[in-house]
Design a protein around this motif. Structure first.
Motif, PDB file in Angstrom:
ATOM      1  N   ARG A  55       0.946  -1.199   0.142  1.00 21.39           N
ATOM      2  CA  ARG A  55      -0.074   0.030  -0.032  1.00 21.39           C
ATOM      3  C   ARG A  55       0.893   1.553   0.034  1.00 21.39           C
ATOM      4  O   ARG A  55       1.955   1.201   0.582  1.00 21.39           O
ATOM      5  CB  ARG A  55      -0.807  -0.030   1.198  1.00 21.39           C
ATOM      6  CG  ARG A  55      -1.784  -1.088   1.035  1.00 21.39           C
ATOM      7  CD  ARG A  55      -2.702  -1.039   2.407  1.00 21.39           C
ATOM      8  NE  ARG A  55      -3.702  -0.032   2.407  1.00 21.39           N
ATOM      9  CZ  ARG A  55      -4.932  -0.111   1.544  1.00 21.39           C
ATOM     10  NH1 ARG A  55      -5.334  -1.244   1.094  1.00 21.39           N
ATOM     11  NH2 ARG A  55      -5.879   0.794   1.808  1.00 21.39           N
ATOM     12  N   THR A  64      -4.219   6.035   2.371  1.00 22.58           N
ATOM     13  CA  THR A  64      -3.494   4.779   2.086  1.00 22.58           C
ATOM     14  C   THR A  64      -4.320   4.090   0.802  1.00 22.58           C
ATOM     15  O   THR A  64      -5.646   4.180   0.963  1.00 22.58           O
ATOM     16  CB  THR A  64      -3.329   3.926   3.407  1.00 22.58           C
ATOM     17  OG1 THR A  64      -2.650   2.903   2.996  1.00 22.58           O
ATOM     18  CG2 THR A  64      -4.746   3.696   3.934  1.00 22.58           C
ATOM     19  N   HIS A  66      -4.205   0.604  -1.947  1.00 23.67           N
ATOM     20  CA  HIS A  66      -3.250  -0.571  -2.626  1.00 23.67           C
ATOM     21  C   HIS A  66      -2.529  -0.087  -3.802  1.00 23.67           C
ATOM     22  O   HIS A  66      -3.174   0.664  -4.320  1.00 23.67           O
ATOM     23  CB  HIS A  66      -4.215  -1.796  -2.683  1.00 23.67           C
ATOM     24  CG  HIS A  66      -3.412  -3.107  -3.018  1.00 23.67           C
ATOM     25  ND1 HIS A  66      -2.952  -3.542  -4.427  1.00 23.67           N
ATOM     26  CD2 HIS A  66      -3.032  -4.089  -2.326  1.00 23.67           C
ATOM     27  CE1 HIS A  66      -2.112  -4.634  -4.145  1.00 23.67           C
ATOM     28  NE2 HIS A  66      -2.070  -4.951  -2.999  1.00 23.67           N
TER      29      HIS A  66
END
Length: 120
Positions: A55, A64, A66
């Protein structure tokens, strides 16, 4: 990694993040040879960090996401007039971008990189 490059790191919720310094994965996907660079979040110019959880993390707004859901904008593949952001379509291009910057391994260690690649 050039001697004058200093990679910062932070720990957030048990995850080790390192300042993102790599070649643009979209450019790699397109066969463009570009130099590695530090990345900032387009929304707020915060520094982007990469964690072994695969991430990205912005140190300013604490976003945040992925890696495979991130969109990239760089001077080589993006048109500055239309604010073009492009997704990477193949995980191997992300892995290549990270491994090209495998110089991070001297800072992060091999287990960190293995965990990152596993989480892709």
């Amino acid at each position: 990694m050039p001697n004058n490059v200093n990679i910062n790191n932070i720990r957030k919720n048990g995850v080790s993040y390192y300042q993102l310094y790599f070649k643009c994965p979209v450019c790699l996907e397109r066969g463009n040879q570009v130099s590695p660079s530090f990345w900032t979040h387009a929304t707020d110019d915060g520094d982007i960090y990469i964690g072994e959880n695969a991430r990205y993390y912005c140190d300013r707004c604490e976003t945040t996401e992925h890696i495979m859901k991130w969109k990239y904008r760089c001077p080589v593949h993006s048109n500055p007039n239309d604010d073009e952001y492009i997704e990477v379509t193949d995980k191997t291009n992300i892995a290549e971008a990270v491994s090209v910057s495998g110089q991070l391994v001297t800072i992060t260690g091999i287990p960190w990189l293995q965990e990152l690649l596993k989480n892709l």
